[in-house]
Scaffold this active site. Structure first.
Site, PDB file in Angstrom:
ATOM      1  N   ASP A   1     -11.257   7.335   7.142  1.00  0.00           N
ATOM      2  CA  ASP A   1     -10.536   6.091   7.404  1.00  0.00           C
ATOM      3  C   ASP A   1      -9.823   6.186   8.745  1.00  0.00           C
ATOM      4  O   ASP A   1      -8.599   6.259   8.820  1.00  0.00           O
ATOM      5  CB  ASP A   1      -9.543   5.830   6.267  1.00  0.00           C
ATOM      6  CG  ASP A   1      -8.740   4.557   6.490  1.00  0.00           C
ATOM      7  OD1 ASP A   1      -9.286   3.601   7.052  1.00  0.00           O
ATOM      8  OD2 ASP A   1      -7.550   4.535   6.111  1.00  0.00           O
TER       9      ASP A   1
ATOM     10  N   GLU B   1      -3.201  -2.930  -2.315  1.00  0.00           N
ATOM     11  CA  GLU B   1      -4.281  -2.327  -1.527  1.00  0.00           C
ATOM     12  C   GLU B   1      -4.593  -0.912  -1.997  1.00  0.00           C
ATOM     13  O   GLU B   1      -3.698  -0.077  -2.128  1.00  0.00           O
ATOM     14  CB  GLU B   1      -3.889  -2.296  -0.049  1.00  0.00           C
ATOM     15  CG  GLU B   1      -4.931  -1.657   0.847  1.00  0.00           C
ATOM     16  CD  GLU B   1      -4.481  -1.599   2.293  1.00  0.00           C
ATOM     17  OE1 GLU B   1      -5.236  -1.035   3.115  1.00  0.00           O
ATOM     18  OE2 GLU B   1      -3.384  -2.097   2.618  1.00  0.00           O
TER      19      GLU B   1
ATOM     20  N   TRP C   1       0.856  -1.186   0.000  1.00  0.00           N
ATOM     21  CA  TRP C   1       0.000   0.000   0.000  1.00  0.00           C
ATOM     22  C   TRP C   1       0.886   1.228   0.000  1.00  0.00           C
ATOM     23  O   TRP C   1       1.880   1.287   0.731  1.00  0.00           O
ATOM     24  CB  TRP C   1      -0.901   0.042   1.241  1.00  0.00           C
ATOM     25  CG  TRP C   1      -1.646   1.349   1.338  1.00  0.00           C
ATOM     26  CD1 TRP C   1      -2.767   1.711   0.649  1.00  0.00           C
ATOM     27  CD2 TRP C   1      -1.277   2.479   2.131  1.00  0.00           C
ATOM     28  NE1 TRP C   1      -3.133   2.999   0.975  1.00  0.00           N
ATOM     29  CE2 TRP C   1      -2.234   3.500   1.879  1.00  0.00           C
ATOM     30  CE3 TRP C   1      -0.241   2.754   3.021  1.00  0.00           C
ATOM     31  CZ2 TRP C   1      -2.183   4.745   2.486  1.00  0.00           C
ATOM     32  CZ3 TRP C   1      -0.174   3.999   3.636  1.00  0.00           C
ATOM     33  CH2 TRP C   1      -1.149   4.976   3.375  1.00  0.00           C
TER      34      TRP C   1
ATOM     35  N   ASP D   1      -9.944   4.029  11.327  1.00  0.00           N
ATOM     36  CA  ASP D   1      -9.433   2.767  11.876  1.00  0.00           C
ATOM     37  C   ASP D   1      -9.743   2.585  13.353  1.00  0.00           C
ATOM     38  O   ASP D   1      -8.857   2.359  14.176  1.00  0.00           O
ATOM     39  CB  ASP D   1      -7.926   2.647  11.639  1.00  0.00           C
ATOM     40  CG  ASP D   1      -7.590   2.491  10.164  1.00  0.00           C
ATOM     41  OD1 ASP D   1      -8.271   1.701   9.501  1.00  0.00           O
ATOM     42  OD2 ASP D   1      -6.659   3.161   9.680  1.00  0.00           O
TER      43      ASP D   1
ATOM     44  N   ASP E   1      -6.838  -4.096  10.847  1.00  0.00           N
ATOM     45  CA  ASP E   1      -6.117  -2.839  10.661  1.00  0.00           C
ATOM     46  C   ASP E   1      -6.848  -1.724  11.408  1.00  0.00           C
ATOM     47  O   ASP E   1      -7.775  -1.118  10.881  1.00  0.00           O
ATOM     48  CB  ASP E   1      -6.003  -2.505   9.172  1.00  0.00           C
ATOM     49  CG  ASP E   1      -5.163  -1.260   8.930  1.00  0.00           C
ATOM     50  OD1 ASP E   1      -4.588  -0.729   9.899  1.00  0.00           O
ATOM     51  OD2 ASP E   1      -5.073  -0.814   7.768  1.00  0.00           O
TER      52      ASP E   1
ATOM     53  N   HIS F   1      -8.614  -6.222   5.119  1.00  0.00           N
ATOM     54  CA  HIS F   1      -8.195  -5.445   6.274  1.00  0.00           C
ATOM     55  C   HIS F   1      -9.468  -5.012   6.979  1.00  0.00           C
ATOM     56  O   HIS F   1     -10.165  -4.103   6.536  1.00  0.00           O
ATOM     57  CB  HIS F   1      -7.361  -4.233   5.854  1.00  0.00           C
ATOM     58  CG  HIS F   1      -5.917  -4.544   5.686  1.00  0.00           C
ATOM     59  ND1 HIS F   1      -4.961  -3.583   5.458  1.00  0.00           N
ATOM     60  CD2 HIS F   1      -5.249  -5.724   5.727  1.00  0.00           C
ATOM     61  CE1 HIS F   1      -3.775  -4.156   5.369  1.00  0.00           C
ATOM     62  NE2 HIS F   1      -3.930  -5.452   5.519  1.00  0.00           N
TER      63      HIS F   1
ATOM     64  N   HIS G   1     -11.477   2.056   3.348  1.00  0.00           N
ATOM     65  CA  HIS G   1     -10.865   2.714   2.195  1.00  0.00           C
ATOM     66  C   HIS G   1     -11.836   3.021   1.064  1.00  0.00           C
ATOM     67  O   HIS G   1     -11.418   3.171  -0.089  1.00  0.00           O
ATOM     68  CB  HIS G   1      -9.713   1.852   1.667  1.00  0.00           C
ATOM     69  CG  HIS G   1      -8.490   1.933   2.513  1.00  0.00           C
ATOM     70  ND1 HIS G   1      -7.256   1.459   2.115  1.00  0.00           N
ATOM     71  CD2 HIS G   1      -8.288   2.442   3.761  1.00  0.00           C
ATOM     72  CE1 HIS G   1      -6.366   1.665   3.063  1.00  0.00           C
ATOM     73  NE2 HIS G   1      -6.975   2.257   4.076  1.00  0.00           N
TER      74      HIS G   1
ATOM     75  N   LYS H   1      -7.026   2.829  -1.840  1.00  0.00           N
ATOM     76  CA  LYS H   1      -7.593   3.747  -0.868  1.00  0.00           C
ATOM     77  C   LYS H   1      -8.351   4.830  -1.620  1.00  0.00           C
ATOM     78  O   LYS H   1      -7.988   5.189  -2.745  1.00  0.00           O
ATOM     79  CB  LYS H   1      -6.503   4.371  -0.002  1.00  0.00           C
ATOM     80  CG  LYS H   1      -7.035   5.117   1.219  1.00  0.00           C
ATOM     81  CD  LYS H   1      -5.933   5.407   2.220  1.00  0.00           C
ATOM     82  CE  LYS H   1      -6.495   6.033   3.492  1.00  0.00           C
ATOM     83  NZ  LYS H   1      -5.480   6.211   4.534  1.00  0.00           N
TER      84      LYS H   1
ATOM     85  N   ASP I   1      -9.857  -2.977   2.169  1.00  0.00           N
ATOM     86  CA  ASP I   1      -9.828  -2.422   3.520  1.00  0.00           C
ATOM     87  C   ASP I   1     -11.177  -1.779   3.808  1.00  0.00           C
ATOM     88  O   ASP I   1     -11.671  -0.967   3.017  1.00  0.00           O
ATOM     89  CB  ASP I   1      -8.707  -1.382   3.634  1.00  0.00           C
ATOM     90  CG  ASP I   1      -8.519  -0.859   5.050  1.00  0.00           C
ATOM     91  OD1 ASP I   1      -9.491  -0.279   5.591  1.00  0.00           O
ATOM     92  OD2 ASP I   1      -7.423  -0.994   5.598  1.00  0.00           O
TER      93      ASP I   1
END
Length: 428
Positions: free
Chosen positions: A296, A228, A187, A298, A328, A288, A264, A230, A261
Site C-alpha cells: 500500500d 475503511e 480508519w 500510495d 489518497d 480512496h 488496501h 486494510k 481504498d
C-alpha cells in the site's frame, strides 16, 4: 471565453464521431462538471500536519523522498492547494485530517472542536470547495504500540473514541457551514506484526468502540460516516483488526458508507470488481483512489487499467450518485503540487472516458450473446478521440490544456517552493 480554433475544431470532429453512436458530448461534459473529487491535503506536506509536526509517522504510513518545498504552515498548504485547484477543471472538495487543525492553542486530538478548523471553512467558502474529514488515529504517543480504538487499555481506547466523536462533530460543522455533505471517514491502523493468539477480542473491542463513536445521530445532510478497511501495514503484517470483512459487516449493519481504498487489498485484488456487489446492499460508497506498488505505497494515480475500470463501473452501473470519490496518495520524491494535479486530472479523465463509451450498445450486445460486437466496440473506442473532448473541457473550464499546466507548476516552484527549500536547508 476564447478557445483556440484548433481545440474547437478537434472537439467538433470528435463530437461528430461520438454522435454517430448516440453519445452527446455536450451532455457528457455537463455531467462531468457535476462530479466532485475530494483531493487529499496530506500530499502537500508528507502527512505531517500541524498539531504534532515533530512526531514520527506511524500506523504503517511512510512518505519517501525529500523533494524541496513541502508545506510547513496552514497558509503555505492552502497556497499550494489553490495553485493545484487552478489547474484542475471543475469545482471539487478537500479532504482534511484532524492533524491539520489551524490553531495556536495547544490541543490534543480528543479536545478538537470546530473552532480549530474555522479558517479552513472560511477558505473553502472563498474558493467554492466542500470539505471532508478524517480522525487521525496514528502518529501519536497513544498509538505507538499499534492500537487505538481496539486498544486493550480502556483509558487509551476512550481517548480515541473521544477523538472520533469530536471528528464527527467537526465534519457536521463543515457540512452545515458549506452546504455540502462532509464525509467523515474512520480508519485505524490496529493490528499485530505476527500471528495473534486471539483474533476475536480486538474486533469485539473495535465494534464496541465504533458503536460508542457513532451513538450520537447527526444530520446526514451535514455529515456521513464512513469506515475503511486494510489488508496489512508496516507493523501489522499478520493481522489487521479492521479487515474488509469486519467493516463490510459493520457498515451494512449500521448504515455507514464503506470505504474501498485501491491499495488496501491483496496485490491481485481490484476494487473495481467490488463496486457493483457492494452497491446493491450499501447506502453509499467512499472510494480512496490510489496506486499501490508492491504494497500500500500510495503512488500518484495514473490512468492505468484499474483506474479506468473503476470509472467504468461507476458510470455503467449508474453509481456516481451514491459514490464519494476521494484520492489518497503521497509522494515526497516529486513536486507535490504536480502530484495533486496529475492524480486529480487523471481521475476526472477516467470518468470522462467511461462516459464516452457506447454503454447501451455494449449492454445490448451482451444480452443478445453477441460477444464479438461487445469486444470489437470496446477495443475500437479505446482509440476514439476522447482527448479532444478533454482538451475542450479544460479550455471551457478555464484551466490549462494538455501539459501546459506543468509550466505553471514550474513557475510556482521557482517563485514559491524553492524558497521554502532554501529556508529549510539554512535551518538544518
Amino acid at each position: 471565453m476564447s478557445i483556440q480554433p484548433s481545440i474547437e475544431k478537434g472537439y467538433a470532429a470528435a463530437k461528430e464521431l461520438y454522435a454517430a453512436h448516440g453519445i452527446d458530448t455536450d451532455q457528457v461534459l455537463k455531467r462531468l462538471a457535476d462530479v466532485k473529487i475530494s483531493m487529499h491535503c496530506w500530499q502537500g506536506d508528507d502527512v505531517r500536519g500541524f498539531l504534532f509536526q515533530d512526531q514520527e509517522l506511524s500506523g504503517g504510513i511512510q512518505a519517501t523522498g525529500n523533494y524541496p518545498g513541502a508545506a510547513r504552515t496552514p497558509a503555505e498548504l492552502r497556497s499550494d492547494l489553490e495553485k493545484a485547484y487552478s489547474l484542475i477543471p471543475g469545482k471539487h472538495k478537500l479532504n482534511l485530517h484532524a492533524i491539520y487543525a489551524d490553531t495556536n492553542e495547544k490541543v490534543d486530538l480528543d479536545q478538537l472542536e470546530p473552532k480549530h478548523f474555522a479558517s479552513w471553512v472560511e477558505w473553502a467558502k472563498a474558493n467554492g470547495l466542500g470539505l471532508d474529514f478524517n480522525p487521525t488515529c496514528f502518529s501519536h504517543p497513544k498509538s505507538e504500540d499499534g492500537f487505538t480504538l481496539s486498544h486493550p487499555d480502556p483509558a487509551i481506547r476512550q481517548f480515541w473514541i473521544d477523538h472520533c466523536k469530536a471528528s464527527r462533530k467537526i465534519g457536521a460543522y463543515f457540512g452545515e457551514q458549506l452546504g455540502q455533505t462532509c464525509v467523515t471517514n474512520v480508519w485505524v491502523p490496529d493490528g499485530y506484526k505476527d500471528v495473534p493468539a486471539d483474533r476475536m477480542a480486538p474486533r469485539q473491542r473495535l465494534k464496541a468502540a465504533l458503536d460508542e463513536v457513532f451513538a450520537e445521530p447527526l444530520n446526514p445532510a451535514h455529515n456521513l460516516d464512513a469506515v475503511e478497511s486494510k489488508l496489512f501495514g508496516i507493523g501489522s503484517e499478520a493481522y489487521v483488526v479492521g479487515s474488509h470483512e469486519f467493516y463490510m459487516g459493520y457498515g451494512l449493519q449500521n448504515n455507514k458508507l464503506i470505504c474501498l481504498d485501491a491499495g488496501h487489498f491483496h496485490p491481485t485484488e481490484t476494487i473495481s470488481n467490488k463496486l457493483s456487489s457492494l452497491a446493491l446492499f450499501a447506502d453509499g460508497i467512499l472510494l480512496h483512489v490510489s496506486r499501490p506498488m508492491r504494497w500500500d505505497s500510495d503512488h500518484v494515480v495514473t490512468m492505468d487499467d484499474e483506474l479506468l475500470d473503476i470509472a467504468r463501473e461507476l458510470v455503467r452501473g449508474d453509481l456516481l450518485g451514491k459514490t464519494h470519490i476521494g484520492l489518497d496518495f503521497f509522494d515526497a520524491s516529486i513536486n507535490r503540487v504536480a502530484a495533486w494535479v496529475i492524480g486529480t486530472r487523471n481521475t476526472i479523465k477516467a470518468v470522462l472516458r467511461a462516459m464516452l463509451e457506447p454503454i447501451e450498445a455494449l449492454k445490448a450486445a451482451e444480452l443478445e450473446g453477441d460477444y464479438t460486437t461487445r469486444l470489437a466496440l470496446t477495443e475500437e473506442f479505446k482509440s476514439y478521440p476522447f482527448g479532444a473532448v478533454w482538451d475542450y473541457y479544460c479550455a471551457t473550464q478555464g484551466v490549462p490544456v494538455r501539459e501546459a499546466w506543468l509550466a505553471e507548476v514550474k513557475r510556482y516552484e521557482a517563485d514559491v517552493l524553492s524558497a521554502r527549500g532554501q529556508e529549510a536547508l539554512s535551518k538544518a
